[in-house]
Scaffold this motif. Sequence first.
Motif, short mmCIF file in Angstrom:
data_model
loop_
_atom_site.label_atom_id
_atom_site.label_comp_id
_atom_site.label_asym_id
_atom_site.label_seq_id
_atom_site.Cartn_x
_atom_site.Cartn_y
_atom_site.Cartn_z
N CYS A 178 11.60 -39.83 39.06
CA CYS A 178 10.88 -39.30 37.89
C CYS A 178 10.28 -38.00 37.79
O CYS A 178 10.55 -37.55 36.46
N VAL A 179 10.25 -37.56 38.90
CA VAL A 179 9.73 -36.02 38.84
C VAL A 179 11.05 -35.27 38.38
O VAL A 179 10.82 -34.52 37.58
N MET A 225 11.28 -35.44 34.64
CA MET A 225 10.35 -34.57 34.22
C MET A 225 10.73 -33.23 34.20
O MET A 225 10.52 -32.38 33.10
N VAL A 259 1.66 -33.62 30.14
CA VAL A 259 2.05 -34.82 30.61
C VAL A 259 1.61 -36.06 29.95
O VAL A 259 2.16 -36.86 30.03
N GLN A 311 1.34 -40.70 26.40
CA GLN A 311 1.12 -42.10 26.86
C GLN A 311 0.31 -42.89 25.66
O GLN A 311 -0.15 -42.19 24.82
N THR A 338 3.54 -43.03 35.99
CA THR A 338 3.59 -41.71 35.91
C THR A 338 2.06 -40.89 36.19
O THR A 338 1.77 -39.82 36.14
N ASP A 339 1.22 -41.87 36.35
CA ASP A 339 -0.02 -41.15 37.00
C ASP A 339 0.02 -40.74 38.42
O ASP A 339 0.44 -41.42 39.38
#
Length: 132
Positions: free
Chosen positions: A15-16, A19, A60, A64, A110-111
């Motif tokens: 996931c990182v 991004m 970021v 959402q 993603t939190d």
Amino acid sequence: MVKSTVRFPEAVMDCVEEMVEEGVFSNKSEFQRFAVEYVLSEIEDYEPEMVDFDELQKEVFQHQPVSSRAEMSPEINENFYENAARVRQFAIRGDIETAEEYIDTAYPVTDPRCLLLDDLLESYRQRETGDE
């Protein structure tokens, strides 16, 4: 700055890296610094020192859905310590799977708090596999 080595599960790093590829963060280290600063700013009276922190935070969390933003309310943040204690309790008892499910229901993937709690489990996972 102080150098610190952090171990993350492969799924988290995927996931990182996504991004980073999307250009949200310039590299993995920038993401990790942001995640730590964000968690600290949410759980105590901490003023982030990272350059462009506010801009990164907007970037970021802009994607959402509204329902996810509701999960970032102050009431949820007050429960972070309780959630961390419960996750650790499951882990100590060897119930890693339940701890992971608990994290997944408490926070979106993603939190940064999710990442921190997942990292908390890493040492318990290593104990189960004997990779200490």
